[in-house]
Structures are given as structure tokens and as C-alpha cells.
Design a protein around this motif. Structure first.
Motif, PDB file in Angstrom:
ATOM      1  N   ILE A   1       0.841  -1.192   0.000  1.00  0.00           N
ATOM      2  CA  ILE A   1       0.000   0.000   0.000  1.00  0.00           C
ATOM      3  C   ILE A   1       0.885   1.254   0.000  1.00  0.00           C
ATOM      4  O   ILE A   1       1.969   1.262   0.596  1.00  0.00           O
ATOM      5  N   GLU A   2       0.434   2.300  -0.672  1.00  0.00           N
ATOM      6  CA  GLU A   2       1.164   3.572  -0.613  1.00  0.00           C
ATOM      7  C   GLU A   2       1.136   4.056   0.832  1.00  0.00           C
ATOM      8  O   GLU A   2       0.117   4.006   1.516  1.00  0.00           O
ATOM      9  N   THR A   3       2.273   4.538   1.325  1.00  0.00           N
ATOM     10  CA  THR A   3       2.441   4.817   2.754  1.00  0.00           C
ATOM     11  C   THR A   3       1.405   5.784   3.307  1.00  0.00           C
ATOM     12  O   THR A   3       0.762   5.500   4.329  1.00  0.00           O
ATOM     13  N   GLN A   4       1.222   6.948   2.666  1.00  0.00           N
ATOM     14  CA  GLN A   4       0.288   7.931   3.208  1.00  0.00           C
ATOM     15  C   GLN A   4      -1.147   7.410   3.181  1.00  0.00           C
ATOM     16  O   GLN A   4      -1.948   7.726   4.064  1.00  0.00           O
ATOM     17  N   GLU A   5      -1.457   6.609   2.166  1.00  0.00           N
ATOM     18  CA  GLU A   5      -2.790   5.989   2.106  1.00  0.00           C
ATOM     19  C   GLU A   5      -2.981   5.047   3.284  1.00  0.00           C
ATOM     20  O   GLU A   5      -4.039   5.040   3.938  1.00  0.00           O
ATOM     21  N   ALA A   6      -1.954   4.256   3.580  1.00  0.00           N
ATOM     22  CA  ALA A   6      -2.044   3.302   4.688  1.00  0.00           C
ATOM     23  C   ALA A   6      -2.216   4.013   6.026  1.00  0.00           C
ATOM     24  O   ALA A   6      -2.835   3.491   6.952  1.00  0.00           O
ATOM     25  N   LEU A   7      -1.683   5.247   6.127  1.00  0.00           N
ATOM     26  CA  LEU A   7      -1.704   5.964   7.395  1.00  0.00           C
ATOM     27  C   LEU A   7      -2.867   6.949   7.532  1.00  0.00           C
ATOM     28  O   LEU A   7      -3.045   7.559   8.589  1.00  0.00           O
ATOM     29  N   THR A   8      -3.689   7.096   6.477  1.00  0.00           N
ATOM     30  CA  THR A   8      -4.780   8.074   6.499  1.00  0.00           C
ATOM     31  C   THR A   8      -5.720   7.905   7.691  1.00  0.00           C
ATOM     32  O   THR A   8      -6.060   8.895   8.364  1.00  0.00           O
ATOM     33  N   PRO A   9      -6.179   6.686   8.021  1.00  0.00           N
ATOM     34  CA  PRO A   9      -7.057   6.548   9.194  1.00  0.00           C
ATOM     35  C   PRO A   9      -6.387   7.019  10.481  1.00  0.00           C
ATOM     36  O   PRO A   9      -7.049   7.596  11.351  1.00  0.00           O
ATOM     37  N   LEU A  10      -5.068   6.804  10.582  1.00  0.00           N
ATOM     38  CA  LEU A  10      -4.340   7.218  11.772  1.00  0.00           C
ATOM     39  C   LEU A  10      -4.230   8.745  11.850  1.00  0.00           C
ATOM     40  O   LEU A  10      -4.350   9.338  12.929  1.00  0.00           O
ATOM     41  N   VAL A  11      -4.023   9.383  10.710  1.00  0.00           N
ATOM     42  CA  VAL A  11      -3.962  10.850  10.654  1.00  0.00           C
ATOM     43  C   VAL A  11      -5.281  11.440  11.142  1.00  0.00           C
ATOM     44  O   VAL A  11      -5.306  12.384  11.946  1.00  0.00           O
TER      45      VAL A  11
END
Length: 536
Positions: free
Chosen positions: A504-514
Motif C-alpha cells: 500500500i502507498e504509505t500515506q494511504e495506509a496511514l490516512t485513518p491514523l492521521v
């Protein structure tokens, strides 16, 4: 030459941070400002009488002039010898090596690391102790105490020395020794790595680029990569040190080294690329089409360090700063060695390295190193990566994917909110710390406190950690490396096991966490930002 004792009024705000004192260059250039801080250092270490010191820096604006001031003051304070890099240049890891190799009492390193240089930009000065590492908190606290009560400083009235001529000279009763800044460091690298294997790789059609970012590692990289290891001329980009770093920002990340990133992401890009920062202690690693996060780099190097001769014995342990992802912990667990979590700041690794508890250390802010010196070391990391590539005969992307399939992947990113009003930034941190009832989906919120396993010293309030259900983690802390306002750093980490989706693209993977951390803290609204200023 007579010693002159000159009156000085204490300056406010001369408290050293994790990497010494950093201010705007014009502040350091104010009459008496540099002198007051240098005299405070000398007083805090029990004076200079009979001592030997290393002096050098990253070549930024005011570097040369400041060194002349330091030398005159060291001579006036009774130092026996100062060893200075030719032209005033010494990378931070090279200075650490010289302190250790020559058995000196310490060193003064002039740098603001990855911060921009120039008369309207940043300058810095730090003191490293006799083990080659940054001064611990006990020493920096003593320096700060001195800055508040200082009434005078000692100096010689003498002309500037020629720092370009190798050899020994005299300044008053002190010997000034000018040394080639590269020679001893390059010799150390040759003891750690399989230069024959790397040379074979670099002359086999394998292509690489190293961006020195107009900073201090240019001469080091040219000597080692293009000289000793036979890489083609032009492998080193922006290799001439400049007082303003070519008007660039010498921070090796995808934002400030974008031309290098664009080059390696192109279809015809090099197989491997790397960059280092202003003073040579940070690194960025890239492969064709892939960026390696510093957290992943530490983990990969820990898993493969045994392939280099200097680490064939295995690792005693691995240490990482608290905001760095836990990827290295997973490697340590499999290797059956200890993993240490320390506060941000390389000085916290010093005791672990000296005690033989850790061999490799790393920080998410592009710093990686080992027990060969007591600083992070950008070019060292590049050479270890090249050694691993030469032995494993795989691409960077293949090595990364193999690593994730073995240990799982920690999707990771740092979001920086720069120059935020200090009051607002502190209020955000205070409110996070004051939360008593945990919102749904959060397992724990704590303020990180570290007890040094060697000397028992305690460092509290080192950043806030938020642990989410499902293994995600967010860390928030205020950075001490800027010179204006406050920088809020948000570190985001989402672990995916080896049998999960690793692509997965990193920022996409972290969007819920953001979204979750913004809902918890109101970070964007309170900072007045739509998003982070820098995202790495």
C-alpha cells in the motif's frame, strides 16, 4: 602573546539542545555572543589547561571566522593542542572519530546539521566529550549554568591562522595541528566494509548517485566512492562544500533532495542513490523506484550487518529513538538480542555503545550509526548498504520486500508542522498529556520517560505516545532543532504482518491514523494549517 580578559554580559537563551546551541547566524555574530558560549563550555569542562581538543565544522557561513575565535580562546585558556580539519572542515562523524582515535579531551563541532546556511540562516556549535559523542545532559546543564553568570572571557589578540596548510603551528603556547579531514575517516571505513566487493559492484555496470547537497560530505564521498572504490566520475553530485549549501536546504529527505528522488524514480534512473546532510551525519537511501524510510533502513541494516566484515561477529544490541518505528525491534527479537528505546538525541546512545550493549543505533530523522564512532554517520550508512547490495546481489526494492515478508511492514511517516506559535504548540502537548478518559479505539496515552540502563539517569517528558487498537502508534513531540517558533512533529506508525498487504502507498495506509490523531488533538485547526509543512 598576552592573554586578554574581556568583560561580557550574559546572553539569554544560550541553553544547548540535543545537538548543542543553534541560533540564527547573525545572533552568533553579535559582539561577544560566540565568545560567551565558548567560554561557558571551557568553564563547564573544568577549564582547558593542558587539554587537547578537536575543532572543525560543516563549512557553513561564519564557520571559518568562528574557528579562529575558538582557537584564540583555547590558547588563552591554556589548551595544549587543537587539531583542526583543513580549511576548518570536519564532518561530525569524522570529528567523533578523531576525538576517539587521537584520545583527545573532546571537541567543538560547528554545525547546525541539516538547517540552511547563510548570513540570514542558521549556525550552531556543540561540545563533544572524550568518547566522541555529544555532551550528556549533565555537561550541557553545566554549560547553561555558566552562560547565566559569566562575566568575562579569555582570548589572545593574534592574527588569523592559515587553516589551509597541513602541519603544525603555534598560537601562543598552544600547538595548532591542521589535518586532512578525510584521511583518518576513510581509513576507518576500510576496516569496516568489504571494499573489494563494493568496488566490484560499482564497476560492474551497477549505477549510483550520491548527492552531497553542497555540504561537507562532498570531499569524503569523492575520495571514497570515486577514488578508492572506483565509481565513475560524476557519481557524487553537488560535491563542493558551500557556505550557503548552494542556497539549498541540506536535509536529505524527499522534499529537500527532490531532484535526486525524481532521478531515481525515473525509468532510466540509477540502481541506487543516497544523500547526506550539512555536517555529514544523516542519510537518505533510495533504490530504483523506491524510497527507504530511515526506520526501515535501520531495520534492514540490523538484519544484514553481519555481511560486512566489521560486523561479522554479530550485534550486541540495537537501539532506536522513541519516535522511530519499531521495525528494528522485530529484527532484534528474531536475532535474540536486546532492543533499546531512547529519547531523541544521539547522546542517549553513547552509554549503550560505550557499555557494549548496542552495536547499531538509529533515528527516524535520517540518522544511522554504529559503535565505530559516537555520532550518526551518513556516509557509513551508504557504505553498509552498498556492502549488503554487493553480497546479496539483489536490488534495493527486492531487499525491502524480502525484509517485509520476513518481519512484516511498519508503514511509517513523520509530519512536521513548522514555526507554530510556541504557546499554541505547548498547549496542544499539555492537553494531550492531560487526557484521563481514553477515547474509543485508544489503548494507552503516555509521556515517554527513559531510565538509562547504564548510569540510571532519568529523562522525563520526552514526547507523547498514543497507542491505538490493532497495533498502530502515534508519537507527538516538540523539536529542538529549529530556530523560530516551535516545530510539532507527529510520527505515525501502522504495523502490517508479513502475510498482510505490504504494497500500500504509505500515506494511504496511514490516512485513518492521521484522522484519528487530528480528532484527538485538533492539531490542524489549532496550528492553523491544512496539513503538515513537511512530510517524510
Amino acid at each position: 602573546m598576552d592573554v586578554k580578559i574581556k568583560p561580557v554580559t550574559p546572553f539569554d537563551g544560550q541553553k544547548p539542545g540535543t545537538s548543542g546551541l543553534r541560533k540564527k547566524t547573525r545572533v552568533f555574530m553579535e559582539p561577544g555572543y560566540l565568545e560567551a558560549f565558548v567560554q561557558s563550555i571551557f568553564n563547564a569542562i573544568g577549564g582547558c589547561e593542558g587539554k587537547t581538543l578537536i575543532v572543525g565544522g560543516d563549512g557553513r557561513f561564519f564557520n571559518a571566522e568562528a574557528i579562529q575565535t575558538i582557537l584564540r580562546m583555547a590558547a588563552a585558556n591554556g589548551a595544549a593542542r587543537c587539531i583542526v580539519g583543513q580549511g576548518g572542515l570536519l564532518s561530525t562523524p569524522a570529528a567523533s572519530n578523531l576525538i576517539r582515535q587521537r584520545g583527545t579531551d573532546g571537541g567543538l563541532i560547528l554545525s547546525a546539521s541539516h538547517n540552511p546556511g547563510g548570513i540570514d540562516e542558521d549556525f550552531g556549535l556543540k561540545y563533544n566529550i572524550s568518547n566522541g559523542g555529544p555532551a550528556p545532559e549533565s555537561v550541557t546543564a553545566a554549560i547553561f549554568d555558566q552562560t547565566k553568570t559569566l562575566s568575562d572571557y579569555k582570548t589572545l589578540e593574534a592574527p588569523d591562522l592559515d587553516l589551509t596548510a597541513l602541519g603544525e603551528g603555534k598560537l601562543g603556547g598552544m600547538v595548532v595541528e591542521i589535518v586532512d579531514p578525510v584521511t583518518d575517516y576513510a581509513a576507518l571505513m576500510e576496516t569496516l566494509f568489504d571494499f573489494d566487493a563494493i568496488r566490484a559492484l560499482l564497476t560492474s555496470g551497477f549505477t549510483m548517485k550520491f548527492d552531497a547537497m553542497h555540504a561537507v560530505t562532498g570531499p569524503y564521498a569523492k575520495t571514497i566512492l570515486e577514488g578508492t572504490l572506483g565509481a565513475p566520475a560524476g557519481t557524487v553530485l553537488n560535491g563542493e562544500p558551500s557556505v550557503d549549501f548552494g542556497k539549498g536546504h541540506p536535509d536529505p529527505n524527499p522534499i529537500w533532495a527532490k531532484p535526486l528522488v525524481d532521478m531515481v524514480m525515473a525509468a532510466d534512473g540509477p540502481d541506487f542513490a543516497a544523500a547526506s546532510d550539512g555536517d555529514g551525519d544523516r542519510n537518505m537511501i533510495l533504490g530504483k523506484g523506491v524510497y527507504v524510510t530511515p526506520s526501515d533502513s535501520l531495520a534492514v541494516l540490523a538484519a544484514n550487518a553481519h555481511l560486512a566484515p566489521g560486523y561479522a561477529r554479530g550485534l550486541a544490541g540495537v537501539a532506536r529513538s522513541m519516535p522511530t518505528s519499531r521495525a528494528a525491534d522485530r529484527v532484534a527479537e528474531k536475532l535474540g538480542i536486546d532492543a533499546y528505546e531512547t529519547p531523541t538525541g544521539w547522546k542517549f546512545f553513547g552509554n549503550l555503545l560505550d557499555a557494549g550493549k548496542a552495536t547499531l543505533c538509529g533515528e527516524e530523522s535520517a540518522g544511522t550509526g554504529s559503535d565505530h564512532v559516537r555520532e550518526k554517520d551518513g556516509l557509513w550508512a551508504v557504505l553498509l548498504w552498498l556492502n549488503v547490495l554487493a553480497v546479496r546481489k539483489m536490488s534495493v526494492a527486492e531487499i525491502l520486500m524480502d525484509h517485509w515478508k520476513t518481519y512484516g511492514r511498519d508503514y511509517y511517516s513523520r509530519h512536521d508542522y513548522e514555526a507554530v506559535d510556541a504557546g499554541v504548540a505547548n498547549a496542544i502537548m499539555d492537553d494531550l498529556k492531560a487526557i484521563e478518559t481514553l477515547p474509543e479505539g485508544i489503548e494507552k496515552i503516555d509521556s515517554f520517560s527513559y531510565t538509562d540502563p547504564v548510569d540510571g539517569s532519568v529523562s522525563e517528558n520526552q514526547g507523547m505516545r498514543v497507542y491505538f487498537d490493532g497495533g498502530a502508534r502515534a508519537v507527538m513531540r516538540l523539536s529542538g532543532t529549529g530556530t523560530e517558533g516551535a516545530t510539532i512533529r507527529l510520527y505515525l506508525e501502522q504495523y502490517t504482518p508479513a502475510d498482510g498487504d505490504l504494497g500500500i502507498e504509505t500515506q494511504e495506509a496511514l490516512t485513518p491514523l492521521v484522522r484519528a490523531i487530528d480528532a484527538l488533538t485538533g492539531l490542524k485547526t489549532r496550528s492553523g494549517r491544512d496539513g503538515p509543512d513537511v512530510m517524510t
